[in-house]
Design a protein around this motif. Structure first.
Motif, PDB file in Angstrom:
ATOM      1  N   TYR A  34      -5.031   7.565  -7.348  1.00 53.98           N
ATOM      2  CA  TYR A  34      -5.586   6.338  -6.753  1.00 53.98           C
ATOM      3  C   TYR A  34      -7.081   6.569  -6.610  1.00 53.98           C
ATOM      4  O   TYR A  34      -7.518   7.460  -5.878  1.00 53.98           O
ATOM      5  CB  TYR A  34      -4.897   6.107  -5.406  1.00 53.98           C
ATOM      6  CG  TYR A  34      -5.543   5.094  -4.477  1.00 53.98           C
ATOM      7  CD1 TYR A  34      -6.238   3.990  -4.947  1.00 53.98           C
ATOM      8  CD2 TYR A  34      -5.413   5.241  -3.094  1.00 53.98           C
ATOM      9  CE1 TYR A  34      -6.797   3.075  -4.089  1.00 53.98           C
ATOM     10  CE2 TYR A  34      -5.965   4.327  -2.212  1.00 53.98           C
ATOM     11  CZ  TYR A  34      -6.664   3.241  -2.727  1.00 53.98           C
ATOM     12  OH  TYR A  34      -7.216   2.339  -1.856  1.00 53.98           O
ATOM     13  N   VAL A  35      -7.859   5.802  -7.355  1.00 58.27           N
ATOM     14  CA  VAL A  35      -9.308   5.972  -7.349  1.00 58.27           C
ATOM     15  C   VAL A  35      -9.895   4.920  -6.410  1.00 58.27           C
ATOM     16  O   VAL A  35      -9.688   3.718  -6.593  1.00 58.27           O
ATOM     17  CB  VAL A  35      -9.873   5.816  -8.781  1.00 58.27           C
ATOM     18  CG1 VAL A  35     -11.384   5.946  -8.771  1.00 58.27           C
ATOM     19  CG2 VAL A  35      -9.248   6.863  -9.689  1.00 58.27           C
ATOM     20  N   PHE A  46       0.821  -1.214   0.000  1.00 60.06           N
ATOM     21  CA  PHE A  46       0.000   0.000   0.000  1.00 60.06           C
ATOM     22  C   PHE A  46       0.860   1.271   0.000  1.00 60.06           C
ATOM     23  O   PHE A  46       0.579   2.211  -0.752  1.00 60.06           O
ATOM     24  CB  PHE A  46      -0.955  -0.004   1.198  1.00 60.06           C
ATOM     25  CG  PHE A  46      -1.936   1.127   1.161  1.00 60.06           C
ATOM     26  CD1 PHE A  46      -3.012   1.094   0.293  1.00 60.06           C
ATOM     27  CD2 PHE A  46      -1.758   2.243   1.967  1.00 60.06           C
ATOM     28  CE1 PHE A  46      -3.908   2.151   0.229  1.00 60.06           C
ATOM     29  CE2 PHE A  46      -2.648   3.311   1.906  1.00 60.06           C
ATOM     30  CZ  PHE A  46      -3.727   3.259   1.037  1.00 60.06           C
ATOM     31  N   ASN A  47       1.916   1.288   0.817  1.00 60.37           N
ATOM     32  CA  ASN A  47       2.766   2.481   0.860  1.00 60.37           C
ATOM     33  C   ASN A  47       3.481   2.707  -0.476  1.00 60.37           C
ATOM     34  O   ASN A  47       3.592   3.844  -0.944  1.00 60.37           O
ATOM     35  CB  ASN A  47       3.778   2.376   2.008  1.00 60.37           C
ATOM     36  CG  ASN A  47       3.088   2.463   3.375  1.00 60.37           C
ATOM     37  OD1 ASN A  47       1.960   2.947   3.480  1.00 60.37           O
ATOM     38  ND2 ASN A  47       3.749   1.967   4.402  1.00 60.37           N
ATOM     39  N   ALA A  48       3.937   1.614  -1.079  1.00 61.82           N
ATOM     40  CA  ALA A  48       4.590   1.737  -2.392  1.00 61.82           C
ATOM     41  C   ALA A  48       3.591   2.245  -3.427  1.00 61.82           C
ATOM     42  O   ALA A  48       3.922   3.063  -4.295  1.00 61.82           O
ATOM     43  CB  ALA A  48       5.164   0.381  -2.812  1.00 61.82           C
ATOM     44  N   HIS A  49       2.355   1.760  -3.326  1.00 63.54           N
ATOM     45  CA  HIS A  49       1.289   2.205  -4.228  1.00 63.54           C
ATOM     46  C   HIS A  49       1.033   3.701  -4.044  1.00 63.54           C
ATOM     47  O   HIS A  49       0.979   4.467  -5.019  1.00 63.54           O
ATOM     48  CB  HIS A  49       0.031   1.388  -3.942  1.00 63.54           C
ATOM     49  CG  HIS A  49      -1.225   1.941  -4.527  1.00 63.54           C
ATOM     50  ND1 HIS A  49      -1.452   1.968  -5.881  1.00 63.54           N
ATOM     51  CD2 HIS A  49      -2.323   2.484  -3.941  1.00 63.54           C
ATOM     52  CE1 HIS A  49      -2.638   2.517  -6.100  1.00 63.54           C
ATOM     53  NE2 HIS A  49      -3.180   2.832  -4.953  1.00 63.54           N
TER      54      HIS A  49
END
Lengths: 171, 171
Positions: free
Chosen positions: B106-107, B31-34
């Protein structure tokens, strides 16, 4: 079960061309190995009618069609020795098939899978997702009386883009 | 998106405890990388309200809330510099954010994801499936004008049982 990424096993009106015509590059998704492990197939009327339209008859193992409306006389004579119509609840069907020596059945089709899940009669699920969104159709899953927890057993991604996951229902 | 195995991102009434309380064994699901790859987050009113209830505020990057009913005055003052209400279509929102230099967003949230999918504004999807069937709720996917074909990029299964797949929308 083969499903679209949005969780449908067929379009409305039972069209599964998006699934059967998806190019899978000659991959072995384990269907024959899966069939070798079961004593037969249990499906509902809708799935039976889709399968029956795909000549020749697809299954070599016994098929039980759970239906309140079909009778044995509705089954074409050339497959009458392979297909048995049973007007029974999931529990009754498993009881009767167990008495005949069945130990494992492949349960196919949205409505029947959902009723077997609600009856606590599903042990393992193999879900093969095709990378396509079809927007609407007949869903694999449906309402439950409570959450159903699963153990993830394994997942395999194929070059075609199909992702196959195996789950075991927690007891 | 985190979803149940039956494709829901929340129960009716937006309850996501089945997701947030699922034991993930300290796993890094990326998630953090995203978040590091995007310029900000776009969500609808429903997702905003769920996130806003989870104090403290979750996101460090700018958040745009697409809504016809909320106004900027509805945003609590302590997050007013991080959250912008925008009454805009997906196309207009992306146009305006692009003019500010946003390259990737990020949707988040079912309704907004579905409207961005229909508008052809989604390039990549990361779907993380929790091994639980919840029976009913708010679905990740919804109706489309036609089939949407995807390329499967990669799938990872985690020891917790979460299975995460990355897809790219075919053009």
């Amino acid at each position: 079960m083969g499903t679209s990424l949005d969780g449908f096993i067929a379009r409305k009106k039972d069209d599964i061309a998006w699934l059967t015509e998806y190019p899978t590059l000659g991959e072995d998704h384990g269907f024959n190995a899966h069939m070798a492990r079961v004593d037969g197939v249990i499906m509902g009327r809708g799935t039976y009618e889709v399968i029956n339209d795909m000549q020749p008859w697809y299954y070599s193992k016994p098929v039980v069609v759970l239906s309140r409306s079909l009778t044995q006389a509705d089954i074409p004579s050339q497959i009458a020795d392979k297909v048995e119509v049973m007007n029974a609840t999931p529990e009754d069907a498993m009881q009767r098939l167990g008495e005949r020596g069945w130990k494992a059945a492949y349960v196919d089709g949205g409505t029947v899978i959902q009723s077997f899940l609600r009856a606590g009669l599903i042990d393992d699920m193999v879900i093969s997702r095709i990378p396509v969104l079809i927007g609407e159709g007949i869903p694999l899953f449906g309402p439950l009386e409570g959450d159903l927890l699963l153990d993830h057993v394994r997942t395999r991604a194929f070059p075609s883009g199909m992702v196959q996951s195996v789950y075991r229902v927690k007891r």
